[in-house]
Design a protein around this motif. Structure first.
Motif, PDB file in Angstrom:
ATOM      1  N   UNK A  59       0.796  -1.221   0.000  1.00  0.00           N
ATOM      2  CA  UNK A  59       0.000   0.000   0.000  1.00  0.00           C
ATOM      3  C   UNK A  59       0.828   1.270   0.000  1.00  0.00           C
ATOM      4  N   UNK A  60       2.120   1.163   0.348  1.00  0.00           N
ATOM      5  CA  UNK A  60       2.977   2.352   0.314  1.00  0.00           C
ATOM      6  C   UNK A  60       3.111   2.870  -1.106  1.00  0.00           C
ATOM      7  N   UNK A  61       3.061   4.189  -1.243  1.00  0.00           N
ATOM      8  CA  UNK A  61       3.274   4.847  -2.547  1.00  0.00           C
ATOM      9  C   UNK A  61       4.716   5.282  -2.611  1.00  0.00           C
ATOM     10  N   UNK A  62       5.432   4.832  -3.639  1.00  0.00           N
ATOM     11  CA  UNK A  62       6.869   5.084  -3.693  1.00  0.00           C
ATOM     12  C   UNK A  62       7.321   5.474  -5.095  1.00  0.00           C
ATOM     13  N   UNK A  63       8.483   6.095  -5.132  1.00  0.00           N
ATOM     14  CA  UNK A  63       9.157   6.460  -6.384  1.00  0.00           C
ATOM     15  C   UNK A  63      10.592   5.984  -6.250  1.00  0.00           C
ATOM     16  N   UNK A  64      11.187   5.530  -7.357  1.00  0.00           N
ATOM     17  CA  UNK A  64      12.513   4.916  -7.253  1.00  0.00           C
ATOM     18  C   UNK A  64      13.512   5.584  -8.192  1.00  0.00           C
ATOM     19  N   UNK A  65      14.784   5.446  -7.818  1.00  0.00           N
ATOM     20  CA  UNK A  65      15.862   5.969  -8.643  1.00  0.00           C
ATOM     21  C   UNK A  65      15.977   5.161  -9.929  1.00  0.00           C
ATOM     22  N   UNK A  66      16.651   5.739 -10.910  1.00  0.00           N
ATOM     23  CA  UNK A  66      16.944   5.013 -12.151  1.00  0.00           C
ATOM     24  C   UNK A  66      18.380   4.512 -12.157  1.00  0.00           C
TER      25      UNK A  66
END
Length: 346
Positions: free
Chosen positions: A78-85
């Motif tokens: 359920x966590x909303x996340x963004x990740x590095x490339x």
């Protein structure tokens, strides 16, 4: 699940694949947005020396955690996340000095690991180990969060070039990166930002959205002369070439002020990377020329904060949204200059 998998230049296929399963030190994400990049276009046309096909591409990724490995910490379904490339190794001498952007062991999502043009993906242990996953602040959409990755690269470039209060900044290139440079320079209290773009329709689209102080089209004006006139003959304090253009890099050296800084942000084609440089200009005017290569996990977190706070708006830069089936259309739209930012919503 559905994925967009690259096999060879010109061969990107929408196909079915088994859903991944998170290992003990991995996360499994449902991809909500994966925005497109000029690099995706280069991969589709020419491949990439770091990419061993077949590979699911896409690296500007935001999504929802659906499974957290037993040995991960701080994440839950359920966590909303963004990740590095770009993924630094964290262990080499360069990483030890804080120079993660030039890590010789760097790996990347969508190159060495399957990327975000998919309904689901696994975030590899290497990303988690360098703190490359960031929770998305409340109220910020997945679409905007996906733009944190390119903004992080822009942030790295402007830090290296020392963009700050009172600077006159010239940005060559009115694509998404040029627009982000324009917005960030404004947020860093530049005195004025001039946006330069050879494609008149792209310049008009970008200028209407990001509103630079001046928009210049080289087919209409001599850009060097125009900048010198606008600055009373002094030149720009900072010039950023956010375009793969030899002419832009050479003009940058001609229009930058004494003690000015030039950022070669956009690389040139690998088979034609040499420009003409009057080294006496660099010598006598005490110019600084810097490169810029990607970003660090810390830049990524800061970029997400800049977007969430409203300091650098990106929502209006996202001009096109397409489903995963439309990824080829999305990449084509990037090539035409009809869009600023195109995001894929699996």
């Amino acid at each position: 699940m559905k994925v967009a998998r690259f096999y060879a230049p010109g061969d990107l296929r929408i196909e079915q694949a088994p859903e991944p399963v998170a290992g003990p030190r991995e996360l499994k994400l449902r991809v909500r947005n994966c925005s497109t990049c000029g690099t995706d276009l280069k991969i589709l046309r020419h491949g990439h020396h770091h990419l061993d096909p077949p590979r699911v591409i896409g690296h500007e990724i935001a999504g929802e955690v659906v499974e957290a490995g037993a040995e991960t910490d701080g994440f839950a379904p359920g966590d909303r996340v963004q990740i590095i490339a770009a993924i630094p190794c964290g262990d080499c001498a360069y990483c030890g000095r804080g120079w993660q952007t030039v890590c010789p062991n760097q790996r990347s999502m969508g190159y060495h690991f399957d990327g975000g043009f998919a309904e689901f993906l696994t975030v590899p242990e290497q990303v988690l180990r360098v703190d490359g996953v960031t929770h998305i602040p409340a109220g910020l959409g997945y679409d905007e969060a996906s733009v944190a990755e390119p903004l992080a690269c822009v942030l790295n470039g402007q830090e290296l070039a020392g963009v700050g209060p009172g600077d006159v900044v010239v940005v060559f290139g009115a694509g998404p990166i040029g627009c982000l440079h324009t917005r960030l320079a404004m947020a860093r209290d530049a005195e004025a930002v001039y946006l330069v773009e050879l494609n008149r329709s792209r310049l008009e689209l970008a200028a209407a959205v990001v509103k630079p102080d001046v928009a210049l089209c080289p087919s209409d004006v001599d850009v060097v002369a125009a900048v010198l006139e606008l600055t009373g003959g002094r030149g720009a304090d900072v010039v950023i070439t956010a375009a793969a253009s030899r002419t832009a890099q050479e003009d940058a050296l001609r229009l930058v002020a004494r003690r000015g800084r030039v950022s070669f942000f956009g690389g040139l084609p690998k088979d034609d990377p040499v420009i003409g440089c009057d080294s006496n200009l660099v010598h006598y005017r005490e110019l600084t020329i810097v490169g810029a290569n990607g970003s660090t996990p810390a830049h990524n977190k800061q970029a997400l904060e800049l977007i969430a706070s409203g300091a650098v708006g990106v929502h209006d830069l996202i001009t096109h949204r397409v489903p995963l089936d439309g990824v080829l259309e999305a990449i084509h739209t990037v090539s035409t200059g009809e869009a600023i930012k195109v995001t894929v919503e699996p």
